[in-house]
Design a protein around this motif. Structure first.
Motif, PDB file in Angstrom:
ATOM      1  N   TRP A   1      -3.780  12.713   5.826  1.00 24.64           N
ATOM      2  CA  TRP A   1      -5.089  12.678   6.108  1.00 24.64           C
ATOM      3  C   TRP A   1      -5.722  14.143   5.872  1.00 24.64           C
ATOM      4  CZ3 TRP A   1      -7.788  15.243  10.144  1.00 24.64           C
ATOM      5  CH2 TRP A   1      -6.862  15.863  11.190  1.00 24.64           C
TER       6      TRP A   1
ATOM      7  N   VAL B   1     -10.917   7.821  11.795  1.00 28.59           N
ATOM      8  CA  VAL B   1      -9.957   6.666  11.652  1.00 28.59           C
ATOM      9  C   VAL B   1      -8.842   7.324  10.818  1.00 28.59           C
ATOM     10  CG1 VAL B   1      -9.919   4.579  10.383  1.00 28.59           C
ATOM     11  CG2 VAL B   1     -11.924   5.143  11.772  1.00 28.59           C
TER      12      VAL B   1
ATOM     13  N   LEU C   1       1.616   2.993  -3.299  1.00 27.06           N
ATOM     14  CA  LEU C   1       0.602   3.832  -3.898  1.00 27.06           C
ATOM     15  C   LEU C   1       0.993   5.323  -4.011  1.00 27.06           C
ATOM     16  CD1 LEU C   1      -2.657   2.103  -2.566  1.00 27.06           C
ATOM     17  CD2 LEU C   1      -1.613   1.598  -4.939  1.00 27.06           C
ATOM     18  N   SER C   2       0.330   6.034  -4.884  1.00 20.98           N
ATOM     19  CA  SER C   2       0.766   7.363  -5.277  1.00 20.98           C
ATOM     20  C   SER C   2      -0.140   8.203  -3.784  1.00 20.98           C
ATOM     21  CB  SER C   2       0.481   8.127  -6.476  1.00 20.98           C
ATOM     22  OG  SER C   2      -0.974   8.167  -6.419  1.00 20.98           O
TER      23      SER C   2
ATOM     24  N   ILE D   1      -3.798   8.587  -4.479  1.00 20.96           N
ATOM     25  CA  ILE D   1      -4.559   7.366  -4.392  1.00 20.96           C
ATOM     26  C   ILE D   1      -4.766   7.349  -2.536  1.00 20.96           C
ATOM     27  CG2 ILE D   1      -4.934   4.967  -4.640  1.00 20.96           C
ATOM     28  CD1 ILE D   1      -3.279   5.210  -7.410  1.00 20.96           C
TER      29      ILE D   1
ATOM     30  N   LEU E   1     -12.368   8.074   2.052  1.00 22.72           N
ATOM     31  CA  LEU E   1     -13.412   7.041   2.367  1.00 22.72           C
ATOM     32  C   LEU E   1     -13.591   6.387   3.596  1.00 22.72           C
ATOM     33  CD1 LEU E   1     -12.862   5.192  -1.051  1.00 22.72           C
ATOM     34  CD2 LEU E   1     -14.673   6.606  -0.502  1.00 22.72           C
ATOM     35  N   LEU E   2     -12.561   6.856   4.555  1.00 21.74           N
ATOM     36  CA  LEU E   2     -12.718   6.496   5.897  1.00 21.74           C
ATOM     37  C   LEU E   2     -13.422   7.568   6.735  1.00 21.74           C
ATOM     38  CD1 LEU E   2      -8.963   5.105   6.166  1.00 21.74           C
ATOM     39  CD2 LEU E   2     -11.254   3.730   6.181  1.00 21.74           C
TER      40      LEU E   2
ATOM     41  N   LEU F   1      -4.319   7.410  11.107  1.00 22.24           N
ATOM     42  CA  LEU F   1      -3.435   6.772  10.674  1.00 22.24           C
ATOM     43  C   LEU F   1      -2.269   7.687  10.109  1.00 22.24           C
ATOM     44  CD1 LEU F   1      -5.409   4.956   7.993  1.00 22.24           C
ATOM     45  CD2 LEU F   1      -4.939   4.278  10.113  1.00 22.24           C
TER      46      LEU F   1
ATOM     47  N   ILE G   1       0.722  -1.297   0.050  1.00 22.93           N
ATOM     48  CA  ILE G   1      -0.086   0.183   0.000  1.00 22.93           C
ATOM     49  C   ILE G   1       1.034   1.294   0.044  1.00 22.93           C
ATOM     50  CG2 ILE G   1      -0.311   0.202   2.440  1.00 22.93           C
ATOM     51  CD1 ILE G   1      -3.073   0.726   1.983  1.00 22.93           C
ATOM     52  N   ASP G   2       2.113   1.102   0.485  1.00 17.20           N
ATOM     53  CA  ASP G   2       2.782   2.208   0.709  1.00 17.20           C
ATOM     54  C   ASP G   2       3.619   2.707  -0.736  1.00 17.20           C
ATOM     55  OD1 ASP G   2       3.425   3.892   2.668  1.00 17.20           O
ATOM     56  OD2 ASP G   2       5.455   3.167   3.116  1.00 17.20           O
TER      57      ASP G   2
ATOM     58  N   SER H   1      -7.280   9.523  -1.593  1.00 19.90           N
ATOM     59  CA  SER H   1      -8.696   9.112  -2.065  1.00 19.90           C
ATOM     60  C   SER H   1      -9.135   7.957  -1.057  1.00 19.90           C
ATOM     61  CB  SER H   1      -8.817   8.429  -3.282  1.00 19.90           C
ATOM     62  OG  SER H   1      -7.781   9.076  -4.156  1.00 19.90           O
ATOM     63  N   ILE H   2      -8.221   6.913  -0.708  1.00 17.76           N
ATOM     64  CA  ILE H   2      -8.696   6.149   0.329  1.00 17.76           C
ATOM     65  C   ILE H   2      -8.920   6.555   1.697  1.00 17.76           C
ATOM     66  CG2 ILE H   2      -7.568   3.930   1.484  1.00 17.76           C
ATOM     67  CD1 ILE H   2      -6.214   3.178  -1.244  1.00 17.76           C
TER      68      ILE H   2
ATOM     69  N   THR I   1     -13.386  10.281   9.255  1.00 21.80           N
ATOM     70  CA  THR I   1     -12.186  11.202   9.388  1.00 21.80           C
ATOM     71  C   THR I   1     -11.406  10.990  10.597  1.00 21.80           C
ATOM     72  OG1 THR I   1     -13.522  12.959   8.366  1.00 21.80           O
ATOM     73  CG2 THR I   1     -11.502  13.679   9.665  1.00 21.80           C
TER      74      THR I   1
END
Lengths: 164, 144
Positions: B65, B50, B34-35, B38, B45-46, B54, B31-32, B41-42, B48
Motif C-alpha cells: 500500500w 482501506v 497478480l503482479s 497490478i 483505487l481504494l 490490507l 488475486i495473490d 494499481s488496485i 488510502t
C-alpha cells in the motif's frame, strides 16, 4: 487508425498458449498495444505472409474474452458519443466472471497491453474488495496468513489510524 | 503453415476459436498471483485507509500500500497547521492532481507553488486567491 497500404493485411492470426488459433481483424487486434506493435513491425518489413502472433501466457478461454472486449471497443473506437452505452457494456461484461477468471483476465490485459481493459479490471476488483474484511479477503482468495499473531498486532499498532 | 492459415483466414469473418488441439487446462488463479504493479494499481483505487488496512493480509501485502499512486484521505477536525503540513508533504512528493471536497477550507499557499500539479479541483470552494500560474487546470464548482 494507422495508415494502411494496399499490401498490408486486414487480419492476423493469434495463437493461445494452448495452441488454439484465432483469426483477428486488424482493427480489433490494434486494441492491444502488444498485437499492434507486432503488426506494425511486420508491416514495416513489408511482409505479405499471414502474421502469426503466439501468446505464450494467455489460454484460449481467456483470449476469447480479451478479443470479445477488443472487438466491442474497436466498434466504438471512432465515436465518443456512445460512451455511456460502452460503459454499461463493460460493466455487464465483467459482472459475469468469477474472481479466478477476473484475475486471469487482468493478467492477460496487462500482458497484451490493453490498458483500458486493465484499468477496468482493476477498478472492478477494487470495488469488489472495498467492503470486505481482511479475513474475508484471505478466505475468498485463499491467501495464507504468514504473520505470527504478534507481528499482525505490531502492524496494526504501527498503522493504528487505519484500524480505528 | 502459411497455406493452412490462409485457408482459415479466408473462411472466417471475425475471430473464431478453432478447437484444433488440446483443450485448455483450467488453472486456479487468485488475486495473490497478480503482479505487484497490478496490485498497487488496485490499491490506488481504494481509499488510502482501506488500502493500508490490507497490509495485514500477508507478508507480500505488508508494504504494497505504500506504493499507491493516489492518496484519498478524510481530514476531520484538524488544525489548519496540520492540514497545511499534509499538503506541503504531498506537494513535495510531486503530486499531479489535488481534489478538495470541503465547504470550509483555507487553501494553503504551497498548493499554488507546486510545480508538478496539473489538476487542482476545489470542489464546493467558492473563493480563493491563487499565488502562481503553474496550475494548468483548475475547477471550482460552487454549491450555493
Amino acid at each position: 487508425m494507422a495508415s494502411s497500404s494496399s499490401s498490408s493485411l486486414s487480419r492476423v492470426v493469434v495463437k493461445s498458449s494452448d495452441n488454439n488459433l484465432f483469426v483477428v481483424n486488424k482493427k480489433v487486434a490494434s486494441q492491444s498495444q502488444l498485437l499492434k506493435q507486432c503488426i506494425d513491425n511486420m508491416e514495416e518489413k513489408g511482409t505479405n505472409d499471414v502474421i502469426l502472433i503466439p501468446l505464450s501466457n494467455v489460454t484460449s478461454n481467456i483470449l476469447t474474452l480479451v478479443l470479445e472486449y477488443c472487438e466491442k471497443h474497436a466498434d466504438f473506437a471512432d465515436d465518443d458519443n456512445n460512451n455511456q452505452e460502452l460503459k454499461q457494456w463493460d460493466h455487464e461484461f465483467l459482472k459475469k466472471f468469477d474472481y479466478a477468471t477476473l484475475n486471469s483476465l487482468t493478467m492477460a490485459a496487462d500482458y497484451m497491453v490493453t490498458k483500458s481493459l486493465l484499468n477496468l479490471c482493476c477498478q472492478f476488483i477494487a470495488d469488489s474488495i472495498k467492503d470486505l474484511t481482511v479475513q474475508q479477503i484471505r478466505q475468498i482468495f485463499d491467501i495464507k496468513n504468514d504473520f505470527t499473531p504478534q507481528e499482525e498486532a505490531d502492524i496494526k499498532n504501527e498503522n493504528a489510524w487505519a484500524f480505528r | 503453415m502459411t497455406k493452412a492459415l490462409n485457408s482459415i483466414n479466408s473462411n472466417l469473418k471475425g475471430y473464431k476459436l478453432e478447437p484444433l488441439l488440446l483443450p485448455s487446462k483450467q488453472t486456479v488463479v487468485n488475486i495473490d498471483s497478480l503482479s505487484e504493479a497490478i496490485l498497487i494499481s488496485i490499491l490506488s483505487l481504494l481509499p488510502t485507509k482501506v488500502a493500508s488496512r490490507l497490509s495485514v493480509i500477508s507478508k507480500r501485502w505488508r508494504h504494497l500500500w505504500t506504493g499507491v499512486t493516489a492518496v484519498e484521505l478524510k481530514l476531520e477536525q484538524l488544525l489548519y497547521c496540520i492540514i497545511k503540513s499534509c499538503f506541503k508533504l504531498v506537494c513535495n512528493h510531486k503530486v499531479e492532481e489535488i481534489q478538495v471536497t470541503s465547504a470550509s477550507f483555507i487553501v494553503p499557499r504551497c498548493i499554488f507553488q507546486c510545480e508538478t500539479l496539473v489538476n487542482l479541483d476545489l470542489n464546493r470552494r467558492k473563493s480563493f486567491r491563487p499565488h502562481s500560474n503553474a496550475n494548468k487546470i483548475m475547477s471550482i464548482a460552487g454549491n450555493s
